[in-house]
Design a protein around this motif. Structure first.
Motif, mmCIF file in Angstrom:
data_model
loop_
_atom_site.group_PDB
_atom_site.id
_atom_site.type_symbol
_atom_site.label_atom_id
_atom_site.label_comp_id
_atom_site.label_asym_id
_atom_site.label_seq_id
_atom_site.Cartn_x
_atom_site.Cartn_y
_atom_site.Cartn_z
ATOM 1 N N GLY A 147 1.983 -2.363 13.017
ATOM 2 C CA GLY A 147 2.682 -3.066 14.084
ATOM 3 C C GLY A 147 1.893 -3.112 15.374
ATOM 4 O O GLY A 147 2.328 -3.712 16.357
ATOM 5 N N LYS A 148 0.715 -2.501 15.380
ATOM 6 C CA LYS A 148 -0.127 -2.467 16.583
ATOM 7 C C LYS A 148 -1.507 -3.042 16.269
ATOM 8 O O LYS A 148 -1.672 -4.241 16.181
ATOM 9 C CB LYS A 148 -0.220 -1.039 17.117
ATOM 10 C CG LYS A 148 1.136 -0.467 17.551
ATOM 11 C CD LYS A 148 1.001 0.965 18.019
ATOM 12 C CE LYS A 148 2.375 1.528 18.394
ATOM 13 N NZ LYS A 148 2.287 2.950 18.815
ATOM 14 N N ASN A 149 -2.488 -2.167 16.075
ATOM 15 C CA ASN A 149 -3.861 -2.633 15.894
ATOM 16 C C ASN A 149 -4.525 -2.194 14.600
ATOM 17 O O ASN A 149 -5.707 -2.469 14.388
ATOM 18 C CB ASN A 149 -4.732 -2.140 17.068
ATOM 19 C CG ASN A 149 -4.248 -2.669 18.402
ATOM 20 O OD1 ASN A 149 -3.945 -3.850 18.519
ATOM 21 N ND2 ASN A 149 -4.166 -1.789 19.384
ATOM 22 N N THR A 150 -3.769 -1.498 13.733
ATOM 23 C CA THR A 150 -4.407 -0.902 12.558
ATOM 24 C C THR A 150 -3.673 -1.248 11.267
ATOM 25 O O THR A 150 -2.440 -1.286 11.240
ATOM 26 C CB THR A 150 -4.475 0.631 12.701
ATOM 27 O OG1 THR A 150 -5.120 0.961 13.939
ATOM 28 C CG2 THR A 150 -5.264 1.258 11.561
ATOM 29 N N THR A 151 -4.443 -1.479 10.221
ATOM 30 C CA THR A 151 -3.869 -1.638 8.891
ATOM 31 C C THR A 151 -4.330 -0.482 8.015
ATOM 32 O O THR A 151 -5.449 0.009 8.148
ATOM 33 C CB THR A 151 -4.308 -2.964 8.232
ATOM 34 O OG1 THR A 151 -5.736 -2.997 8.142
ATOM 35 C CG2 THR A 151 -3.820 -4.159 9.034
ATOM 36 N N SER A 152 -3.454 -0.051 7.124
ATOM 37 C CA SER A 152 -3.803 0.957 6.119
ATOM 38 C C SER A 152 -3.872 0.235 4.777
ATOM 39 O O SER A 152 -2.919 -0.445 4.388
ATOM 40 C CB SER A 152 -2.749 2.059 6.071
ATOM 41 O OG SER A 152 -2.717 2.753 7.308
ATOM 42 N N GLU A 153 -4.991 0.382 4.088
ATOM 43 C CA GLU A 153 -5.211 -0.383 2.869
ATOM 44 C C GLU A 153 -5.513 0.532 1.690
ATOM 45 O O GLU A 153 -6.059 1.623 1.844
ATOM 46 C CB GLU A 153 -6.353 -1.387 3.079
ATOM 47 C CG GLU A 153 -6.094 -2.320 4.263
ATOM 48 C CD GLU A 153 -7.113 -3.428 4.399
ATOM 49 O OE1 GLU A 153 -7.665 -3.851 3.359
ATOM 50 O OE2 GLU A 153 -7.363 -3.871 5.536
ATOM 51 N N THR A 154 -5.121 0.059 0.520
ATOM 52 C CA THR A 154 -5.333 0.800 -0.725
ATOM 53 C C THR A 154 -5.896 -0.141 -1.772
ATOM 54 O O THR A 154 -5.401 -1.258 -1.931
ATOM 55 C CB THR A 154 -4.022 1.413 -1.250
ATOM 56 O OG1 THR A 154 -3.451 2.252 -0.243
ATOM 57 C CG2 THR A 154 -4.268 2.236 -2.507
ATOM 58 N N GLU A 155 -6.926 0.303 -2.480
ATOM 59 C CA GLU A 155 -7.514 -0.469 -3.577
ATOM 60 C C GLU A 155 -7.526 0.433 -4.808
ATOM 61 O O GLU A 155 -8.179 1.476 -4.820
ATOM 62 C CB GLU A 155 -8.939 -0.907 -3.241
ATOM 63 C CG GLU A 155 -9.072 -1.804 -2.026
ATOM 64 C CD GLU A 155 -8.597 -3.227 -2.285
ATOM 65 O OE1 GLU A 155 -8.466 -3.591 -3.471
ATOM 66 O OE2 GLU A 155 -8.360 -3.962 -1.311
ATOM 67 N N ILE A 156 -6.788 0.020 -5.838
ATOM 68 C CA ILE A 156 -6.724 0.803 -7.075
ATOM 69 C C ILE A 156 -7.351 -0.011 -8.199
ATOM 70 O O ILE A 156 -6.930 -1.143 -8.467
ATOM 71 C CB ILE A 156 -5.262 1.156 -7.444
ATOM 72 C CG1 ILE A 156 -4.597 1.939 -6.298
ATOM 73 C CG2 ILE A 156 -5.219 1.958 -8.735
ATOM 74 C CD1 ILE A 156 -3.111 2.165 -6.497
ATOM 75 N N ASP A 157 -8.364 0.563 -8.842
ATOM 76 C CA ASP A 157 -9.028 -0.085 -9.974
ATOM 77 C C ASP A 157 -8.721 0.744 -11.216
ATOM 78 O O ASP A 157 -9.231 1.855 -11.378
ATOM 79 C CB ASP A 157 -10.539 -0.166 -9.730
ATOM 80 C CG ASP A 157 -11.248 -1.037 -10.743
ATOM 81 O OD1 ASP A 157 -10.830 -1.033 -11.923
ATOM 82 O OD2 ASP A 157 -12.214 -1.731 -10.379
ATOM 83 N N LEU A 158 -7.867 0.191 -12.080
ATOM 84 C CA LEU A 158 -7.461 0.938 -13.259
ATOM 85 C C LEU A 158 -8.542 0.954 -14.337
ATOM 86 O O LEU A 158 -8.482 1.768 -15.259
ATOM 87 C CB LEU A 158 -6.166 0.354 -13.824
ATOM 88 C CG LEU A 158 -4.966 0.352 -12.862
ATOM 89 C CD1 LEU A 158 -3.737 -0.214 -13.539
ATOM 90 C CD2 LEU A 158 -4.670 1.762 -12.362
ATOM 91 N N LEU A 159 -9.520 0.073 -14.222
ATOM 92 C CA LEU A 159 -10.621 0.069 -15.182
ATOM 93 C C LEU A 159 -11.614 1.186 -14.886
ATOM 94 O O LEU A 159 -12.092 1.871 -15.791
ATOM 95 C CB LEU A 159 -11.328 -1.288 -15.167
ATOM 96 C CG LEU A 159 -10.491 -2.485 -15.632
ATOM 97 C CD1 LEU A 159 -11.255 -3.785 -15.432
ATOM 98 C CD2 LEU A 159 -10.095 -2.320 -17.097
ATOM 99 N N THR A 160 -11.920 1.374 -13.606
ATOM 100 C CA THR A 160 -12.842 2.451 -13.213
ATOM 101 C C THR A 160 -12.093 3.746 -12.882
ATOM 102 O O THR A 160 -12.713 4.764 -12.590
ATOM 103 C CB THR A 160 -13.674 2.030 -11.983
ATOM 104 O OG1 THR A 160 -12.793 1.762 -10.883
ATOM 105 C CG2 THR A 160 -14.483 0.777 -12.297
ATOM 106 N N LYS A 161 -10.766 3.675 -12.897
ATOM 107 C CA LYS A 161 -9.899 4.833 -12.627
ATOM 108 C C LYS A 161 -10.156 5.433 -11.247
ATOM 109 O O LYS A 161 -10.271 6.647 -11.083
ATOM 110 C CB LYS A 161 -10.080 5.902 -13.717
ATOM 111 C CG LYS A 161 -9.778 5.402 -15.117
ATOM 112 C CD LYS A 161 -9.977 6.500 -16.160
ATOM 113 C CE LYS A 161 -9.726 5.975 -17.555
ATOM 114 N NZ LYS A 161 -9.913 7.018 -18.586
#
Length: 202
Positions: A147-161
């Motif tokens: 809601g301000k200046n930052t995003t929290s991101e997640t990347e999940i690759d189930l092939l590389t676990k």
């Protein structure tokens, strides 16, 4: 006093069980078309189709996702039909209240099926690939804005676990607080076995 045959009692019990246990799903009620998406999902150079429909007769407004693969004779074959993948618009546990989320959007990109969701201000993308007659979940991406200046991101690759989490300031390519860890994954989840609550657990 006339005795009742034990065979009659067994037959009666079986009939009662059948009457009360059979609750057929009225698939014909899913008549309201929400979205269709076309594209090649199995790399045979024929356009396949994803259809999202809603049951307007059911007060919870459930949705069904169907995937059709185009056959060599150009007829479309239904290979996936799921009523669990998307939460009903008015879930029973919310006592008639809307779930507060938008209906997911489906796209076909690079030969894979992607489902885009926006649940409680968390935008997610789930990517499925077609392999050996199944659509397997292979990647998940998530973004939450503070809601301000930052995003929290997640990347999940189930092939590389692997699961990668990081923060990023708006307008900047710099990655902050990056965390990488391995995840346990023996078998890739199949789209027909997944529910919306399953997806939220990742």
């Amino acid at each position: 006093m006339k005795k009742t045959s034990p065979y009659f009692i067994i037959f009666f019990l079986l009939m009662e069980t059948g009457l009360y246990s059979q609750k057929p799903v009225q698939k014909d009620n899913y008549t309201f078309l929400v979205q269709t998406e076309e594209g090649d999902l199995n790399k045979d150079k024929r356009d396949d189709k994803v259809v999202l429909t809603m049951d307007l007769k059911d007060e919870t407004r459930p949705l069904t996702v169907q995937i059709f693969l185009t056959q060599p004779d150009h007829k479309q074959k239904l290979v996936v039909s799921s009523t669990k993948l998307i939460e009903s618009e008015y879930p029973k546990d919310k006592n008639g209240q809307h779930n507060g989320n938008t209906i997911p959007d489906f796209i076909i990109e690079d030969g894979n099926l992607k489902m885009l969701t926006d649940i409680k201000s968390r935008k997610s993308r789930y990517e499925f690939r077609y392999k050996q007659n199944n659509f397997e979940l292979i990647k998940i991406s998530r973004v939450i804005w503070d809601g301000k200046n930052t995003t929290s991101e997640t990347e999940i690759d189930l092939l590389t676990k692997t699961k990668v989490e990081f923060d990023q300031e708006l307008g900047s390519d710099k990655i902050l607080n990056k965390r990488v860890r391995k995840i346990k994954m023996d078998i890739l989840p199949k789209i027909q076995n997944l529910s919306f609550s399953d997806l939220e657990k990742y």
